[in-house]
Scaffold this active site. Structure first.
Site, short mmCIF file in Angstrom:
data_model
loop_
_atom_site.label_atom_id
_atom_site.label_comp_id
_atom_site.label_asym_id
_atom_site.label_seq_id
_atom_site.Cartn_x
_atom_site.Cartn_y
_atom_site.Cartn_z
N GLY A 35 0.74 -1.17 0.00
CA GLY A 35 -0.02 -0.10 0.10
C GLY A 35 1.00 1.33 -0.08
O GLY A 35 2.01 1.27 -0.47
N LEU A 37 0.59 3.63 -2.12
CA LEU A 37 0.89 3.30 -3.50
C LEU A 37 1.66 4.76 -3.92
O LEU A 37 1.00 5.84 -3.60
CB LEU A 37 -0.18 3.07 -4.41
N HIS A 38 2.63 4.55 -4.83
CA HIS A 38 3.00 5.86 -5.58
C HIS A 38 3.21 5.17 -7.03
O HIS A 38 2.81 4.34 -7.45
CB HIS A 38 4.16 6.42 -4.96
N HIS A 41 4.51 1.93 -7.75
CA HIS A 41 3.72 0.80 -7.55
C HIS A 41 2.89 0.61 -8.83
O HIS A 41 2.54 -0.22 -9.51
CB HIS A 41 2.70 0.75 -6.42
N GLY A 152 9.08 -4.89 -8.38
CA GLY A 152 10.07 -3.79 -8.90
C GLY A 152 11.39 -4.25 -8.85
O GLY A 152 11.74 -4.73 -7.79
N GLN A 158 15.24 -8.64 -3.27
CA GLN A 158 13.80 -9.31 -3.40
C GLN A 158 13.38 -10.01 -4.66
O GLN A 158 12.82 -10.99 -4.50
CB GLN A 158 12.99 -8.15 -2.85
N VAL A 181 11.07 3.21 -10.84
CA VAL A 181 10.40 4.61 -11.29
C VAL A 181 11.21 5.57 -10.27
O VAL A 181 11.07 5.23 -9.05
CB VAL A 181 8.95 4.65 -11.16
P1 AMP Z 1 6.25 -2.13 -1.33
O1 AMP Z 1 4.68 -1.79 -1.25
O2 AMP Z 1 7.31 -1.32 -1.09
O3 AMP Z 1 6.47 -3.62 -0.78
O4 AMP Z 1 6.46 -2.40 -2.98
C1 AMP Z 1 5.50 -3.33 -3.89
C2 AMP Z 1 6.17 -3.16 -5.14
O5 AMP Z 1 6.37 -2.28 -5.71
C3 AMP Z 1 7.41 -4.22 -5.01
O6 AMP Z 1 7.80 -4.93 -6.16
C4 AMP Z 1 8.41 -3.14 -5.16
O7 AMP Z 1 9.68 -3.54 -5.76
C5 AMP Z 1 7.81 -2.13 -6.22
N1 AMP Z 1 8.25 -0.52 -5.95
C6 AMP Z 1 8.33 -0.25 -4.94
N2 AMP Z 1 9.00 1.08 -5.29
C7 AMP Z 1 9.10 1.18 -6.65
C8 AMP Z 1 9.57 2.09 -7.80
N3 AMP Z 1 10.42 3.08 -7.37
N4 AMP Z 1 9.73 1.65 -9.05
C9 AMP Z 1 9.56 0.25 -9.22
N5 AMP Z 1 8.86 -0.55 -8.52
C10 AMP Z 1 8.75 -0.19 -7.15
#
Ligand code: AMP
Length: 283
Positions: A35, A37-38, A41, A152, A158, A181
């Site tokens: 969550g 989210l940006h 995501h 990501g 990971q 991103v």
């Molecule tokens: P998180 O909510 O931080 O666990 O991230 C969820 C998914 O979004 C994971 O696969 C992250 O690697 C991916 N993610 C987070 N930040 C970015 C970013 N800046 N660019 C691309 N993917 C991202």
């Protein structure tokens, strides 16, 4: 037609929501998130329809990947804004279980990934982390049975761990990595960036700058060790306490001494104030 995305909060309602997709023979892509989210995501959510007709986004702040001293309690949360963003990104279904649904009383299983999960990078500073991630990701995979799962590159170790785990456990899905991103100044988007002070935010792009400069120099044939020493000095000068800055094999994450042993990925983690940032870049 019901409003999209619909939200499932129990295993039974998740199954009910997925059944028509499966009955229609539609492929499913899963985007696991915590969550807050940006645009990072959402890049995963927007990539998903290129692979599958149906896009499921999970939102679950997974307690088992946080150590007691880490920020589980204060991790940013904002379900309504997340739902609005996912509506705009045209997700079909949001899987948002409570912790008691994911880990009911008596839950007693934990996956302990090896290999890339023991590379001496994030695992060295967050020893509990990949066990928690692997356990919840396997559960998300078995709950939603996706054809594709998007992760990501931002969390590069990971991505390597999950890719290997899917292979090792013969999980019938393809793990897809999506490029990081970034803000205009190069800082990788992260839910935790909202906690950077203005001064910290101003120096935060140093990480990406150092990665880019180091990657360019390694590509030109300069010795890896020397390049990384200078990168480390630059990041330290900017005010960071560096946990690691390393060149690793891009899939196994094994240490690398020369370009010939590549493909190479540079990975960095560093603290500025109370904030810990990670980033990485392919050479
Ligand atoms: P998180 O909510 O931080 O666990 O991230 C969820 C998914 O979004 C994971 O696969 C992250 O690697 C991916 N993610 C987070 N930040 C970015 C970013 N800046 N660019 C691309 N993917 C991202």
């Amino acid at each position: 037609m019901a409003a999209r995305p619909s939200v499932a909060r129990t295993i039974a309602s998740l199954r009910r929501a997925l059944a028509p997709f499966r009955d229609a023979g539609q492929r499913i892509a899963l985007v696991p998130t915590m969550g807050a989210l940006h645009a990072g995501h959402l890049a995963l959510v927007r990539e998903a329809p290129r692979r599958a007709r149906r896009v499921v986004v999970s939102i679950f702040v997974n307690p088992t990947q946080f150590a007691p001293h880490e920020d589980f309690g204060s991790y940013p949360r904002g379900f309504d804004a997340d739902l609005a963003a996912l509506r705009a990104a045209k997700a079909d279904l949001v899987w948002a279980p409570a912790a008691s649904v994911m880990y009911p009383e008596g839950f007693a299983t934990r996956i302990e990934p090896q290999g890339a999960a023991k590379a001496g990078l994030e695992d060295k500073f967050r020893p509990h982390f990949f066990g928690g991630v692997a356990t919840v990701v396997v559960k998300l995979f078995t709950q939603t049975a996706p054809d594709f799962a998007l992760f990501g590159e931002k969390d590069y170790q990971q991505l390597c761990v999950v890719t290997q785990m899917a292979k090792d456990l013969d999980l019938p899905l393809k793990v897809i990595g999506v490029p990081t991103v970034r803000e205009k100044d190069g800082l990788a988007l992260s839910s935790r960036n909202v906690y950077l002070s203005p001064a910290e935010r101003a120096v935060a792009p140093t990480l990406y700058r150092a990665l880019k400069a180091s990657a360019a120099r390694i590509k030109q044939g300069e010795p890896i060790e020397m390049v990384l020493e200078e990168g480390l000095a630059e990041i330290t000068r900017a005010g960071f306490a560096v946990d690691y800055l390393e060149a690793r094999h891009a899939t196994t994450l094994a240490p690398i001494a020369s370009r010939k042993e590549g493909p190479i990925r540079l990975l960095v983690a560093a603290k500025i104030g109370k904030m810990r940032l990670i980033d990485n870049l392919g050479v």
